[in-house]
Design a protein around this motif. Structure first.
Motif: not given
Lengths: 144, 413
Positions: A5-26
């Motif tokens: 469940e925690t992993q799914k939460e993380i996946i959802n959080d990162f989905a908001l960044l739409e794969g933007d590399r810079e934003m993901s790293v930040m």
């Protein structure tokens, strides 16, 4: 929350960044900064994760049969990475950690934004956490 | 009004067209490639030479009597002559093809070391050497009971020449230093080093890995005993390099590796070795890359080192001026005489993080210790961010780097 469940939460959080590399790293760096302060006396070579290019200190404690990790790193991105693992594993039983399958990395496209070297270091962190779980399982006297 | 320039100015936009890899986007941004000290990109002429060999005349060289073997052999030996001219060697037999500078230094260390070094003898290195100009000497030193001594580095990243002179003695048998530093860009006063080392009877190897694409090289004028370069750091292919050695020394030195090509006659009782350079080229060489390396020599010669240097100096000056304005920056390596390399640190952010964030904006730099851990220890740091420029880079790309760094500063505080 379960490890899955925690992993799914993380996946959802990162989905908001739409794969933007810079934003993901930040975002990862921000997550790392939110980790609780690491005890200064634990910042010793014996607590370093071997196989990481950056320095990563990782310790685990057992409270009421459940494992709690704390970690620190000299690089912000790595600290963010280890913070994800802590979020997933903290408060779980040793067996849950040993059996816990990690699937979030592919789904958040981690390989793309952290590269091979950090991926290897990341695998080393997971291995170290599982080693702690194995060791603490023995000391806690829980039978599988 | 037009101002006078010392060298013909290069037409960078049209020159960039020769480098296919430069024309792509990385992570949604046009690629800015500032990792040239690690490896440069390759012009089409070099890439085509590789393809032409494999498509048109792939054959093993020397001893073959058929047409393809003859064609391949001729191209291979033409590369040797090109290397001879590029380095200013007296004879083509003084040119040995190797995998790169690392192999060249290992070859000299093992082979020369075995006939030159006695227990207590000294090998003098500098504090700004790449690991590949440290470890091969440590290996042979241990084997022969020799000692390693080190020329210290000053705060600005220059060799302490007074200390160098004090280190020299009759015990000094080998001096091995780089022409230019990969981490700092410092151009070392190798003329003086060679002359003073020779005065005490030492042999001198110059690691030219970081010089070949930038600086004039004339091994006869320098009078160094060995000089080595790596193809891939000078617009050539990976896996090929050149070791120059003086004939008299190469003839005295025993082979480094045994195998085909390096022999004259083999019996189980006694093998006699081939003449130089073949004595040091055991086995089937890296034929394709050696042939394509000529394309890199031609590319550099075509532009002229003076024009390359003028453009790269302009880039370096521009980069230093702009970087100095970045909040929290510390420049590492501020020697007066430098090739186009600038190392730096951003306060409060690890170099790995800076590198990763720049990469997210399509900017390729190198981060870490750059295989110069003793040098990093000297500065009390574990690594730097390094931007290194090649002839195809532009001031506009340096502006992109500055934008990236400014953004990192603004987001990460």
């Amino acid at each position: 929350m379960t490890i899955a469940e925690t992993q799914k939460e993380i996946i959802n959080d990162f989905a908001l960044l739409e794969g933007d590399r810079e934003m993901s790293v930040m975002y990862l760096m921000d997550l790392g900064e939110k980790l609780p302060a690491f005890p200064e006396e634990q910042r010793i070579d014996g607590n370093l994760v071997k196989g990481c290019q950056s320095k990563v200190w990782l310790v685990a404690t057992l409270r009421k049969d459940r494992i709690y990790f704390s970690a620190d790193s000299n690089t912000a991105i790595t600290k963010g990475l280890v913070s994800l693992l802590i979020r997933i594993f903290n408060g779980h039983l040793p067996d849950e950690i040993l059996d816990g399958e990690l699937f979030f990395m592919n789904q958040i496209g981690m390989d793309r934004f952290i590269g091979t070297q950090r991926s290897n270091g990341f695998a080393a962190m997971i291995q170290r956490m599982k080693q702690y779980a194995k060791a603490l399982k023995t000391t806690s006297g829980i039978q599988a | 009004m037009k101002t006078a320039v010392t060298a013909a100015e290069l037409d960078i936009p049209s020159l960039r067209k020769a480098f296919p890899v430069l024309h792509q986007t990385v992570n949604g941004h046009p690629l800015v490639y500032f990792d040239n000290a690690a490896t440069t990109q390759k012009p089409s002429a070099v890439i085509n030479a590789l393809v032409d060999y494999y498509r048109g005349y792939n054959a093993n060289i020397h001893r073959g009597i058929h047409t393809l073997a003859e064609k391949a052999t001729r191209a291979f030996e033409e590369s040797r002559v090109a290397a001879q001219k590029f380095l200013g060697a007296r004879e083509k037999e003084e040119i040995i093809f190797v995998r790169g500078v690392t192999e060249a230094i290992n070859l000299v260390a093992q082979s020369l070391g075995s006939i030159l070094l006695q227990p207590g003898d000294e090998i003098l290195l500098s504090g700004m050497e790449h690991h590949s100009n440290i470890v091969p000497w440590q290996l042979v030193a241990e084997l022969r009971g020799a000692l390693i001594k080190v020329i210290p580095v000053t705060e600005s990243g220059e060799l302490d020449m007074a200390a160098f002179e004090r280190s020299l003695s009759v015990k000094t048998k080998i001096v091995s230093v780089n022409h230019a530093s990969n981490s700092l860009g410092t151009i070392n006063p190798i003329e003086t080093i060679i002359q003073k080392a020779h005065a005490v009877g030492a042999k001198v190897l110059i690691d030219g890995a970081q010089a070949a694409a930038h600086l004039e090289i004339d091994v006869q004028k320098l009078d160094c005993d060995f000089y080595c370069i790596s193809g891939h750091k000078m617009y050539g292919p990976t896996g090929v390099g050149v070791l120059y050695g003086k004939r008299a020394l190469l003839e005295q030195m025993p082979p480094y590796q045994g195998g085909g090509e390096m022999i004259k006659e083999v019996t189980f009782e006694k093998t006699t070795y081939n003449d130089i350079p073949y004595k040091f080229e055991a086995g089937t060489p890296n034929i394709a890359d050696v042939i394509a390396l000529k394309g890199a020599f031609d590319f550099i010669n075509g532009l002229g080192k003076e024009a390359i240097r003028a453009h790269e100096n302009k880039l370096l000056q521009y980069a230093v001026t702009r970087l100095t304005s970045v909040k929290g920056i510390r420049l590492i390596g501020t020697a007066r005489d430098k090739v186009s390399v600038q190392s730096f640190l951003l306060e409060g952010i690890h170099p790995f993080d800076v590198g990763q964030l720049l990469d997210a904006r399509g900017i390729a730099v190198r981060t870490g210790h750059h295989c110069t851990q003793p040098l990093m220890d000297r500065f009390g740091i574990d690594g730097t961010v390094r931007a290194s420029f090649a002839v195809y880079n532009t001031e506009a790309e340096i502006d992109r780097l500055l934008e990236g760094l400014t953004r990192i500063n603004s987001l990460h505080r």
